[in-house]
Design a protein around this motif. Structure first.
Motif, PDB file in Angstrom:
ATOM      1  N   ARG A   1       4.847  -7.162  -6.643  1.00 54.02           N
ATOM      2  CA  ARG A   1       3.911  -6.679  -5.628  1.00 54.02           C
ATOM      3  C   ARG A   1       4.177  -7.355  -4.285  1.00 54.02           C
ATOM      4  O   ARG A   1       4.136  -6.713  -3.233  1.00 54.02           O
ATOM      5  CB  ARG A   1       2.472  -6.914  -6.080  1.00 54.02           C
ATOM      6  CG  ARG A   1       2.029  -6.040  -7.239  1.00 54.02           C
ATOM      7  CD  ARG A   1       0.514  -5.982  -7.342  1.00 54.02           C
ATOM      8  NE  ARG A   1      -0.060  -7.277  -7.631  1.00 54.02           N
ATOM      9  CZ  ARG A   1      -0.289  -7.732  -8.867  1.00 54.02           C
ATOM     10  NH1 ARG A   1       0.055  -6.993  -9.915  1.00 54.02           N
ATOM     11  NH2 ARG A   1      -0.842  -8.926  -9.059  1.00 54.02           N
TER      12      ARG A   1
ATOM     13  N   GLU B   1       5.324  -5.520  -0.811  1.00 55.46           N
ATOM     14  CA  GLU B   1       4.616  -5.696   0.454  1.00 55.46           C
ATOM     15  C   GLU B   1       5.555  -6.182   1.545  1.00 55.46           C
ATOM     16  O   GLU B   1       5.467  -5.752   2.706  1.00 55.46           O
ATOM     17  CB  GLU B   1       3.464  -6.698   0.263  1.00 55.46           C
ATOM     18  CG  GLU B   1       2.310  -6.190  -0.580  1.00 55.46           C
ATOM     19  CD  GLU B   1       1.494  -5.142   0.146  1.00 55.46           C
ATOM     20  OE1 GLU B   1       1.582  -5.062   1.390  1.00 55.46           O
ATOM     21  OE2 GLU B   1       0.777  -4.385  -0.532  1.00 55.46           O
TER      22      GLU B   1
ATOM     23  N   GLU C   1       7.629  -3.358   2.696  1.00 55.51           N
ATOM     24  CA  GLU C   1       6.809  -2.442   3.487  1.00 55.51           C
ATOM     25  C   GLU C   1       6.578  -2.995   4.889  1.00 55.51           C
ATOM     26  O   GLU C   1       6.589  -2.255   5.880  1.00 55.51           O
ATOM     27  CB  GLU C   1       5.480  -2.216   2.779  1.00 55.51           C
ATOM     28  CG  GLU C   1       4.728  -1.004   3.271  1.00 55.51           C
ATOM     29  CD  GLU C   1       3.672  -0.580   2.271  1.00 55.51           C
ATOM     30  OE1 GLU C   1       2.489  -0.715   2.617  1.00 55.51           O
ATOM     31  OE2 GLU C   1       4.046  -0.152   1.173  1.00 55.51           O
ATOM     32  N   LEU C   2       6.377  -4.309   4.976  1.00 55.18           N
ATOM     33  CA  LEU C   2       6.227  -4.959   6.280  1.00 55.18           C
ATOM     34  C   LEU C   2       7.489  -4.770   7.110  1.00 55.18           C
ATOM     35  O   LEU C   2       7.426  -4.464   8.305  1.00 55.18           O
ATOM     36  CB  LEU C   2       5.929  -6.446   6.083  1.00 55.18           C
ATOM     37  CG  LEU C   2       5.779  -7.292   7.351  1.00 55.18           C
ATOM     38  CD1 LEU C   2       4.600  -6.803   8.182  1.00 55.18           C
ATOM     39  CD2 LEU C   2       5.607  -8.753   6.973  1.00 55.18           C
TER      40      LEU C   2
ATOM     41  N   GLY D   1       9.028  -0.634  -3.523  1.00 55.48           N
ATOM     42  CA  GLY D   1       9.315  -0.673  -2.102  1.00 55.48           C
ATOM     43  C   GLY D   1      10.699  -0.189  -1.728  1.00 55.48           C
ATOM     44  O   GLY D   1      11.060  -0.209  -0.553  1.00 55.48           O
TER      45      GLY D   1
ATOM     46  N   ASP E   1      -2.865   3.084  -7.157  1.00 55.91           N
ATOM     47  CA  ASP E   1      -2.011   2.434  -6.160  1.00 55.91           C
ATOM     48  C   ASP E   1      -1.181   3.419  -5.357  1.00 55.91           C
ATOM     49  O   ASP E   1      -0.394   3.014  -4.504  1.00 55.91           O
ATOM     50  CB  ASP E   1      -1.078   1.427  -6.838  1.00 55.91           C
ATOM     51  CG  ASP E   1      -0.180   2.068  -7.880  1.00 55.91           C
ATOM     52  OD1 ASP E   1      -0.589   3.088  -8.481  1.00 55.91           O
ATOM     53  OD2 ASP E   1       0.935   1.558  -8.110  1.00 55.91           O
TER      54      ASP E   1
ATOM     55  N   ARG F   1       2.767   5.026  -1.291  1.00 52.26           N
ATOM     56  CA  ARG F   1       1.941   3.914  -1.730  1.00 52.26           C
ATOM     57  C   ARG F   1       0.614   3.911  -0.976  1.00 52.26           C
ATOM     58  O   ARG F   1       0.556   4.264   0.206  1.00 52.26           O
ATOM     59  CB  ARG F   1       2.661   2.582  -1.519  1.00 52.26           C
ATOM     60  CG  ARG F   1       3.873   2.378  -2.424  1.00 52.26           C
ATOM     61  CD  ARG F   1       4.503   1.019  -2.192  1.00 52.26           C
ATOM     62  NE  ARG F   1       5.006   0.875  -0.841  1.00 52.26           N
ATOM     63  CZ  ARG F   1       6.179   1.344  -0.405  1.00 52.26           C
ATOM     64  NH1 ARG F   1       6.979   1.991  -1.234  1.00 52.26           N
ATOM     65  NH2 ARG F   1       6.567   1.163   0.843  1.00 52.26           N
TER      66      ARG F   1
ATOM     67  N   GLY G   1      -0.902   1.427   0.109  1.00 50.10           N
ATOM     68  CA  GLY G   1      -0.881   0.450   1.178  1.00 50.10           C
ATOM     69  C   GLY G   1      -0.081   0.867   2.391  1.00 50.10           C
ATOM     70  O   GLY G   1      -0.090   0.172   3.413  1.00 50.10           O
ATOM     71  N   THR G   2       0.616   2.004   2.304  1.00 46.52           N
ATOM     72  CA  THR G   2       1.424   2.473   3.433  1.00 46.52           C
ATOM     73  C   THR G   2       0.523   3.077   4.499  1.00 46.52           C
ATOM     74  O   THR G   2      -0.289   3.960   4.207  1.00 46.52           O
ATOM     75  CB  THR G   2       2.449   3.518   2.981  1.00 46.52           C
ATOM     76  OG1 THR G   2       3.289   2.936   1.982  1.00 46.52           O
ATOM     77  CG2 THR G   2       3.301   3.990   4.149  1.00 46.52           C
TER      78      THR G   2
END
Length: 286
Positions: A47, A51, A54-55, A114, A129, A252, A254-255
């Motif tokens: 995870r 992340e 993705e950052l 990712g 998620d 995702r 979180g995107t």
């Protein structure tokens, strides 16, 4: 590949165990296995890595580099990619596109890890998620030789999936969602089909059924490509309600809802609309 020698990697794992105060790996002369704590650490590490990637992707997009890593299932990619890629290139010639074609499970793994920014799949199961954005409905058409399709016309159930003779149905290899969807709408399991060919493409199945070896399901978006240069391949629409699959763009949770996501969805929908219009001319709806 972690680019670390085995002794160095073992030492690093032992150091991590010392820091955490727990055993992460069960060691035996012939085997290594993660402990319960080791599995938990691995899940968290994955995870964190996702992340971090993705950052990096968000920062890259903010700088205007616009790299996109997109995945598509094999029963969608050959048909949607040409039109989608042309539109994306026309909108931004500098965009760096990386594409992967794979089965659903592999694509979702790549998305969660990712390595992919978004995937285009069919009928995804809900997942907390992930965010799924429906794009279009892709109806199924029955394909086979003319003589085999004509023989079906004597049965009142011939144009309904549940009325198809299971011993004539040819499907893609296991793992392809299109095969699972065809079995579901026919209320069958794979053991009831006549032949397991291990076919990995719709083109292979079309070549076989055109020569009279059975029947298969074709999605609408594939009709223009798979009927080109194949005069012996015949098509028949199912009675309403026509069986179909929902093609969906998944990212995702979180995107951030960046512009590229809605842009990509719009280009795919336009490419699909053109293919569906062509399909309506090739196999007019009942």
């Amino acid at each position: 590949m972690v680019n670390v020698s085995q002794p160095a990697l073992s030492m690093q794992i032992k150091e991590l165990e010392a820091i955490l105060g727990t055993t992460l790996v069960e060691r035996s002369p012939r085997d290594l296995r993660l402990t319960r704590e080791g599995r938990s650490v691995l899940d968290r590490a994955n995870r964190i890595l996702a992340e971090a990637m993705e950052l990096e992707a968000d920062a890259r997009n903010a700088r205007g580099l616009g790299e996109l890593n997109i995945g598509m299932i094999p029963t969608v990619a050959p048909y949607l990619l040409p039109g989608t890629l042309a539109a994306l290139r026309a909108a931004d010639i500098t965009r760096d596109l990386r594409l992967r074609e794979a089965q659903t499970a592999d694509l979702l793994d790549g998305l969660r890890e990712g390595r992919l920014d978004a995937v285009i799949i069919a009928d995804p199961a809900p997942a907390p998620d992930l965010i799924a954005q429906p794009l279009f409905t892709d109806h199924f058409v029955l394909a086979g030789s003319r003589s085999r399709l004509n023989a079906l016309s004597t049965s009142p159930e011939a144009l309904r999936p549940v009325g198809l003779p299971p011993d004539q149905l040819l499907l893609l290899d296991e793992g392809h969602c299109l095969a699972d969807q065809a079995l579901e709408v026919c209320a069958l399991d794979r053991r009831q089909t006549r032949l397991d060919l291990g076919a990995s493409s719709l083109s292979t199945l079309c070549g076989l059924v055109a020569q009279g070896f059975g029947l298969t399901f074709l999605p609408e978006i594939a009709l223009a490509t798979e009927t080109r240069g194949s005069p012996s391949l015949a098509l028949r629409r199912f009675d309403a309600p026509e069986p179909a699959r929902q093609i969906t763009l998944v990212r995702r949770a979180g995107t951030a809802q960046a512009g590229w996501c809605s842009e990509l969805a719009g280009h795919i929908e336009q490419a699909a609309a053109l293919l569906v219009a062509q399909a309506a001319k090739i196999a007019p709806p009942a």
